[in-house]
Enzyme design. Sequence first.
Site, mmCIF file in Angstrom:
data_model
loop_
_atom_site.group_PDB
_atom_site.id
_atom_site.type_symbol
_atom_site.label_atom_id
_atom_site.label_comp_id
_atom_site.label_asym_id
_atom_site.label_seq_id
_atom_site.Cartn_x
_atom_site.Cartn_y
_atom_site.Cartn_z
ATOM 1 N N HIS A 1 -15.885 14.532 -37.275
ATOM 2 C CA HIS A 1 -16.873 14.476 -36.199
ATOM 3 C C HIS A 1 -17.695 13.212 -36.382
ATOM 4 C CE1 HIS A 1 -20.114 15.596 -33.472
ATOM 5 N NE2 HIS A 1 -19.264 16.491 -32.989
ATOM 6 N N HIS B 1 -12.183 13.758 -27.853
ATOM 7 C CA HIS B 1 -13.423 14.464 -27.464
ATOM 8 C C HIS B 1 -13.057 15.906 -27.107
ATOM 9 C CE1 HIS B 1 -17.392 15.165 -26.032
ATOM 10 N NE2 HIS B 1 -17.445 14.406 -24.971
ATOM 11 N N ASP C 1 -13.629 22.390 -32.168
ATOM 12 C CA ASP C 1 -12.358 22.530 -31.443
ATOM 13 C C ASP C 1 -11.261 23.173 -32.274
ATOM 14 O OD1 ASP C 1 -13.370 19.505 -30.141
ATOM 15 O OD2 ASP C 1 -12.977 21.270 -28.905
HETATM 16 C C1 SDX Z 1 -15.903 16.860 -29.976
HETATM 17 O O1 SDX Z 1 -19.761 13.801 -30.091
HETATM 18 C C2 SDX Z 1 -19.746 15.054 -29.947
HETATM 19 O O2 SDX Z 1 -20.732 15.709 -30.126
HETATM 20 C C3 SDX Z 1 -18.401 15.645 -29.550
HETATM 21 C C4 SDX Z 1 -18.338 17.163 -29.553
HETATM 22 C C5 SDX Z 1 -19.222 17.737 -28.493
HETATM 23 O O3 SDX Z 1 -19.589 18.910 -28.636
HETATM 24 O O4 SDX Z 1 -19.457 17.041 -27.474
HETATM 25 O O5 SDX Z 1 -18.736 17.667 -30.820
HETATM 26 C C6 SDX Z 1 -16.930 17.667 -29.270
HETATM 27 O O6 SDX Z 1 -15.453 15.897 -29.420
HETATM 28 C C7 SDX Z 1 -15.505 17.228 -31.398
HETATM 29 C C8 SDX Z 1 -14.479 16.205 -32.021
HETATM 30 C C9 SDX Z 1 -13.073 16.596 -31.522
HETATM 31 N N1 SDX Z 1 -12.097 15.558 -31.882
HETATM 32 C C10 SDX Z 1 -11.115 15.803 -32.775
HETATM 33 O O7 SDX Z 1 -11.013 16.834 -33.427
HETATM 34 C C11 SDX Z 1 -10.097 14.675 -32.883
HETATM 35 C C12 SDX Z 1 -9.824 14.385 -34.363
HETATM 36 N N2 SDX Z 1 -11.057 13.798 -34.942
HETATM 37 C C13 SDX Z 1 -11.155 12.377 -34.937
HETATM 38 O O8 SDX Z 1 -10.350 11.613 -34.173
HETATM 39 C C14 SDX Z 1 -12.477 11.808 -35.429
HETATM 40 O O9 SDX Z 1 -12.901 12.567 -36.477
HETATM 41 C C15 SDX Z 1 -13.584 11.681 -34.405
HETATM 42 C C16 SDX Z 1 -13.139 10.881 -33.226
HETATM 43 C C17 SDX Z 1 -14.028 13.016 -33.961
HETATM 44 C C18 SDX Z 1 -14.752 10.985 -35.089
HETATM 45 O O10 SDX Z 1 -14.352 9.734 -35.362
HETATM 46 P P1 SDX Z 1 -15.348 8.712 -36.116
HETATM 47 O O11 SDX Z 1 -16.672 9.272 -36.417
HETATM 48 O O12 SDX Z 1 -15.291 7.444 -35.340
HETATM 49 O O13 SDX Z 1 -14.696 8.652 -37.492
HETATM 50 P P2 SDX Z 1 -13.816 7.462 -37.901
HETATM 51 O O14 SDX Z 1 -12.752 7.272 -36.873
HETATM 52 O O15 SDX Z 1 -14.718 6.327 -38.232
HETATM 53 O O16 SDX Z 1 -13.137 8.047 -39.205
HETATM 54 C C19 SDX Z 1 -13.722 7.832 -40.497
HETATM 55 C C20 SDX Z 1 -12.563 7.955 -41.449
HETATM 56 C C21 SDX Z 1 -11.403 7.034 -41.077
HETATM 57 O O17 SDX Z 1 -10.686 6.795 -42.262
HETATM 58 P P3 SDX Z 1 -11.008 5.366 -43.058
HETATM 59 O O18 SDX Z 1 -10.721 4.259 -42.068
HETATM 60 O O19 SDX Z 1 -12.462 5.447 -43.449
HETATM 61 O O20 SDX Z 1 -10.048 5.387 -44.213
HETATM 62 O O21 SDX Z 1 -12.030 9.290 -41.379
HETATM 63 C C22 SDX Z 1 -10.706 9.250 -40.898
HETATM 64 C C23 SDX Z 1 -10.524 7.900 -40.205
HETATM 65 O O22 SDX Z 1 -9.157 7.499 -40.251
HETATM 66 N N3 SDX Z 1 -10.576 10.360 -39.961
HETATM 67 C C24 SDX Z 1 -9.529 11.177 -39.913
HETATM 68 C C25 SDX Z 1 -9.861 12.130 -38.942
HETATM 69 N N4 SDX Z 1 -11.070 11.852 -38.432
HETATM 70 C C26 SDX Z 1 -11.517 10.750 -39.055
HETATM 71 N N5 SDX Z 1 -8.364 11.183 -40.606
HETATM 72 C C27 SDX Z 1 -7.493 12.189 -40.303
HETATM 73 N N6 SDX Z 1 -7.729 13.147 -39.381
HETATM 74 C C28 SDX Z 1 -8.904 13.155 -38.693
HETATM 75 N N7 SDX Z 1 -9.148 14.102 -37.795
#
Ligand code: SDX
Length: 431
Positions: A306, A265, A364
Amino acid sequence: MKKTVTLTFSDGSPPIELPVEEGTYGKPVIDIRPLGAHGYFTHDPGFTATSSCNSAITYIDGDEGLLYYRGYPIEELAYQSDYMEVCYLLLHGELPTATQKQAFVESISHHTLLHDQMENVFRGFRRSAHPMAVMIGVTGAMSAFYHAGLDNFNPQHRESVAHRLIAKIPTVAAWAYKFNEGQPFVYPQNRLSYAENFMHMMFATPCEDYEPNPALARALDRIFILHADHEQNASTSTVRLAGSSGANPYACIASGMASLWGPLHGGANEAVLRMLEEMDDVSKIGEFIRRAKDKSDPFRLMGFGHRIYKNVDPRAAIIRRTCYEVLDALDLRDDPQFRIALELERIALEDEYFIERKLYPNVDFYSGIIFRAMGIPTSMFTALFALARTAGWVAQWHEMLSDPAHRIGRPRQLYTGAARRSFVPLEQRGA
Ligand code: SDX
């Protein structure tokens, strides 16, 4: 004619008709509250398909990459407004008139001081404590200073809580930094703007005058606008759930800070910089991209992806432009980490894995580069996110308690544990 949806069951159970509600924008919602009486819960771990409340504050469209605060597009607010106006807008629903803005800014300026006793709360921490741990502790401690006589259901009391939090959190954040550095706390200066005041408390020392760089203050103010609110994200939902029991609002905001601290997050901006520091050269980008795609490797590309935005995060485009402006103002255009970040973004956006999963840079990805260029240490990045998001958290808390129909939040579960069984005395349980 009210729109409804009918649930039918393959086992011939009687169908259930549920009302469908439409908002101003966004997906219509199926009101599932009647389900309980029919003996069912819905199941949605992580709340990815669940609307938890009615809210008029922020609208996000993940497919179109839209973000509106009270109907105003984030692009217009970021380039034409300022953080004080946005705080007023989030709280009251309208942009302030000149008179309203002056009164609001005046009130915020005159609540920036912490109770003198609060200094002792800081001093209870180790000097090396993470600034977020200090912010959570000190903000929670405010509930000990502002509790007696506080009536959460009195709108004037809620407005006073909002002003105190918006005003004091920058002081808490800056003092957490000073405490880490072993430097004396610098008191707020009411003559300065909100962002200038924060920079002054961060970087001024008793030994010499410090005047904030106006270009950097403007960039910081814009970053605060971008981070101010974001619908029902994890930390905002935490604040709402904590506040739904009528808990002390300062303690509720501290719980939101705790949730924001997580690397998935708000902790992601700090994690982005640590990832870029680890990369240290464009030649290593390929290895990190490979690891991000490797399911056996827990590594994810920090700053990408996201839960909602499956298109560009509208804040990322604004923050990238702001990054250019700050690096130009500081003559750091050739900053190595910025170059790595640009190359990483270029490679990832051309990679099938990221395209297929609609993983774009989020808010971020660039904020950490700007903060570092401003001389803000990596450990303070999430603290700045928490500072800016306090306006959204307190506006959402205020909105929730303004609704006479609001109730304590109480999700249910799908029980998958043991069936009923009788107690086994210790002597009968074997060695
Ligand atoms: C913020 O919610 C909000 O509004 C939050 C925020 C706010 O203003 O409050 O916008 C602020 O928290 C922004 C997000 C910051 N986090 C990161 O940058 C951390 C890296 N990102 C991830 O961990 C991920 O993208 C999330 C947690 C942000 C979202 O996760 P989801 O929606 O649960 O996505 P998912 O885990 O279901 O991923 C879908 C696919 C998966 O692959 P498959 O299983 O389908 O093969 O995408 C892949 C994931 O492995 N994936 C990534 C990835 N993010 C998702 N693979 C590599 N790197 C990534 N960053």
